[in-house]
Enzyme design. Structure first.
Site, PDB file in Angstrom:
ATOM      1  N   SER B  20      40.137   0.773 -32.207  1.00 31.62           N
ATOM      2  CA  SER B  20      41.331  -0.038 -31.958  1.00 31.62           C
ATOM      3  C   SER B  20      41.001  -1.530 -31.907  1.00 31.62           C
ATOM      4  O   SER B  20      39.996  -1.929 -31.331  1.00 31.62           O
ATOM      5  CB  SER B  20      41.959   0.377 -30.637  1.00 31.62           C
ATOM      6  N   LYS B  44      45.748  -1.061 -33.620  1.00 29.16           N
ATOM      7  CA  LYS B  44      45.648  -2.151 -32.646  1.00 29.16           C
ATOM      8  C   LYS B  44      46.391  -1.739 -31.379  1.00 29.16           C
ATOM      9  O   LYS B  44      47.415  -1.071 -31.457  1.00 29.16           O
ATOM     10  CB  LYS B  44      46.300  -3.387 -33.285  1.00 29.16           C
ATOM     11  N   ASN B  68      34.786 -11.187 -27.814  1.00 29.34           N
ATOM     12  CA  ASN B  68      36.182 -11.495 -28.115  1.00 29.34           C
ATOM     13  C   ASN B  68      37.012 -11.480 -26.856  1.00 29.34           C
ATOM     14  O   ASN B  68      36.736 -10.737 -25.919  1.00 29.34           O
ATOM     15  CB  ASN B  68      36.749 -10.525 -29.162  1.00 29.34           C
ATOM     16  N   ALA B  69      38.014 -12.349 -26.860  1.00 26.57           N
ATOM     17  CA  ALA B  69      39.020 -12.361 -25.797  1.00 26.57           C
ATOM     18  C   ALA B  69      40.357 -12.599 -26.481  1.00 26.57           C
ATOM     19  O   ALA B  69      40.962 -13.657 -26.368  1.00 26.57           O
ATOM     20  CB  ALA B  69      38.715 -13.449 -24.770  1.00 26.57           C
ATOM     21  N   CYS B 129      42.267  -2.491 -19.065  1.00 27.43           N
ATOM     22  CA  CYS B 129      43.128  -3.668 -18.920  1.00 27.43           C
ATOM     23  C   CYS B 129      43.519  -3.821 -17.452  1.00 27.43           C
ATOM     24  O   CYS B 129      43.491  -2.865 -16.692  1.00 27.43           O
ATOM     25  CB  CYS B 129      44.353  -3.518 -19.813  1.00 27.43           C
ATOM     26  N   THR B 265      33.512  -3.335 -35.016  1.00 27.89           N
ATOM     27  CA  THR B 265      33.061  -4.635 -35.501  1.00 27.89           C
ATOM     28  C   THR B 265      32.510  -4.582 -36.925  1.00 27.89           C
ATOM     29  O   THR B 265      32.610  -5.553 -37.675  1.00 27.89           O
ATOM     30  CB  THR B 265      32.019  -5.191 -34.512  1.00 27.89           C
TER      31      THR B 265
END
Lengths: 254, 307
Positions: B20, B44, B68-69, B129, B265
């Site tokens: 994802s 996603k 990543n952010a 999250c 990635t």
């Protein structure tokens, strides 16, 4: 036609201690670019550095592609050290480049530093009279000046230290030019460092001049999937790799 | 040669899924990969309402990896179902919708809506999250909250339910058992490892969000170790991910206990990574005389009886 293809390095011209022009010949069918588009170049066959490097297309023809590269870190060092005969794979052409001017518009080109790579194809496209405002830190940081003089009679050079041309930056030079002459329906095409872009956007806004500006952001996938390369626009975050790299000047948040 | 595997009710034609957030909504890579060749497409991450995500810079390269952010930017479940799902339905590939929320109600709302849509074959919950109701503590780092949110989603969906686990915990095997007890059909791991990078000249963080998730080959040994720990702890299938760049990497995860793998990635480095990895797995099977990929699952040989 594929936008993911193998190529062979056919030339690597070291212009200075910081800049080189890499020439490659695709070994597979590939799509032709248009001005302002870019490619993602794999810098080595190993996994470190991991990500591809985004580079604007400088010149192209049936036989190959050329990239102007500024040495910035490990990835661009590997690209600088590439030798003819080496293999490289590329992803591209990517993104939305510069749109054609609409009827009656007079294109004015603005380039800062290595931003000349992105703008260069437009000098060829609009030859032989196009106005180009090209700025850099010092005379030694200006590249392709002889080639550019062969493409346009309307080059306005500026350097921060005054070692060549106007002392100051390209936007100041352009502002002075616009004050002293009347250009019918100007439209600006620009690529340069962040500071130049910011002052250019401010100037265009104050004068109500339309523009198309190429932006840069750290990038991973190049195809719109990772959402890593966004910039802030009046319509929210937009991807440099997909909606850009060239944006309408009025859309970029300042 | 049989590469098919089962994850819950899902029959995958091979064990290679997308991770994802690294494959967009599928359409971004359709130019490079025949999506029908993949084991499954994981979308996603989706939330009930669209999300803008974090300010840039959102990514930075690190040794053999990247941080990543993105901030879970997405178009929301409704627009996904209307605008993106029809495209994916053209392909003969299971679609797994990854989703998240910042409250249990949002998780449940998203799961209900996605379960009603035609063309979604499975759900993957992202519990890495923050939880608004618990002072923004991450759902997936608290066993009780994990049990609560997975149970709540389980009650509203009959689709195959995968729980994606965070590696940013002390005992990932415990989190996997909790997910299994709460009704998950499978667990996937690892999500990104929290990290940080600083520009020493400006003294500024390299990400606007300061911290971000590390992915890529740099985290593969962490992922392999965690998959092995989880494989020994649960009865449900484990989907392995974290730095898989080649068929060999995928096999390594399967030997540690993964029934399937997710490629993330690597898509950024090579847009054909997923199908290249399927080819690499076939090459390994041919070289080692393996007829059925599921026979290598958990095939690690080791001596220490006490582990």
């Amino acid at each position: 036609m594929s936008r993911f293809f193998q190529a062979e390095v056919t030339g690597n011209v070291l212009l200075s201690r910081t800049h080189n022009i890499l020439k490659i010949t695709p070994l597979q069918p590939h799509t032709m670019p248009y001005p302002g588009q870019f490619y993602l170049l794999r810098v080595s066959g190993t996994l470190d550095p991991l990500l591809r490097r985004p580079l604007s297309i400088l010149r192209w023809d049936e036989d190959g592609l050329e990239f102007l590269i500024r040495l910035k870190g490990r990835g661009t060092l590997l690209l600088r050290n590439m030798k003819p005969g080496e293999r490289i794979d590329l992803l591209g052409p990517l993104g939305n480049g510069y749109p054609e001017p609409v009827d009656g518009e007079t294109p004015i080109l603005v380039a800062g530093g290595v931003g000349i790579a992105s703008v260069y194809p437009l000098i060829e496209r609009f030859r032989p009279e196009v106005r180009l405002f090209y700025g850099a830190v010092s005379a030694g940081d200006l590249y392709l000046v002889d080639e550019i003089r062969g493409l346009t009679r309307n080059l306005h050079v500026s350097t921060d230290d005054g070692s060549m041309g106007f002392r100051g930056n390209a936007v100041e030079r352009l502002t002075a030019y616009l004050d002293g002459s009347s250009v019918p329906s100007p439209v600006v095409y620009a690529c340069g460092p962040e500071g130049m872009t910011k002052s250019l956007l401010g100037m265009l806004r104050r004068r109500g001049i339309p523009g198309h500006v190429s932006l840069e952001e750290r990038m991973a996938c190049g195809v719109g999937a990772c959402l890593g390369c966004v910039v802030e626009t009046v319509r929210g975050y937009r991807r440099v790799c997909k909606e850009g790299p060239v944006f309408d000047a009025r859309e970029i948040a300042v | 040669m049989n590469l098919s595997v089962k994850i819950g009710d899902l029959a995958l034609k091979n064990p290679v899924m997308t991770a994802s957030g690294t494959f967009g909504y599928g359409e971004e890579y359709a130019e490079f990969v025949d999506l029908s060749l993949l084991g499954a497409i994981v979308t996603k991450g989706l939330s009930l309402k669209p999300r803008e995500g974090n300010p840039p810079p959102r990514i930075v390269e690190t040794p053999a990896g990247m941080l990543n952010a993105i901030g879970l930017q997405n178009i929301g479940v409704e627009r996904f179902i209307e605008e993106k799902l029809p495209f994916l339905e053209q392909f003969d590939v299971p679609v797994i919708a990854n989703f998240f929320g910042d409250s249990i109600d949002e998780f449940v709302g998203a799961a209900e809506r996605l379960s009603r849509a035609d063309g979604i074959d499975g759900l993957e919950m992202n519990i890495s999250c923050p939880n608004k109701q618990a002072g923004w503590l991450v759902f997936g780092t608290d066993p009780e909250v994990t049990f609560e949110v997975v149970s709540a989603v389980r009650r509203v969906t009959d689709l195959t339910l995968i729980v994606k686990l965070s590696p940013n915990v002390t005992d990932i095997a415990q989190m996997a058992r909790v997910a299994e007890d709460a009704g998950a059909d499978a667990v996937s791991l690892i999500n990104t490892v929290t990290g940080m990078a600083i520009d020493i000249n400006t003294r500024r963080p390299k990400l606007a969000n300061v911290t971000g998730g590390l992915s890529g080959p740099a985290i593969k040994p962490i992922g392999v170790r965690m998959v092995w720990e989880v494989f020994k702890a649960v009865g449900i299938p484990v989907i392995g991910s974290g730095g898989i760049m080649s068929g060999e990497d995928a096999v390594e995860y399967m030997l540690a206990g993964a029934a399937a793998v997710a490629v993330g990635t690597a898509n950024f480095v090579t847009p054909t990574a997923t199908t290249d990895i399927i080819t690499g797995i076939r090459d390994y099977m041919a070289a080692h005389g393996i007829g059925d990929i599921s026979t290598i699952k958990g095939g690690l040989l080791w001596e220490r009886e006490d582990l």
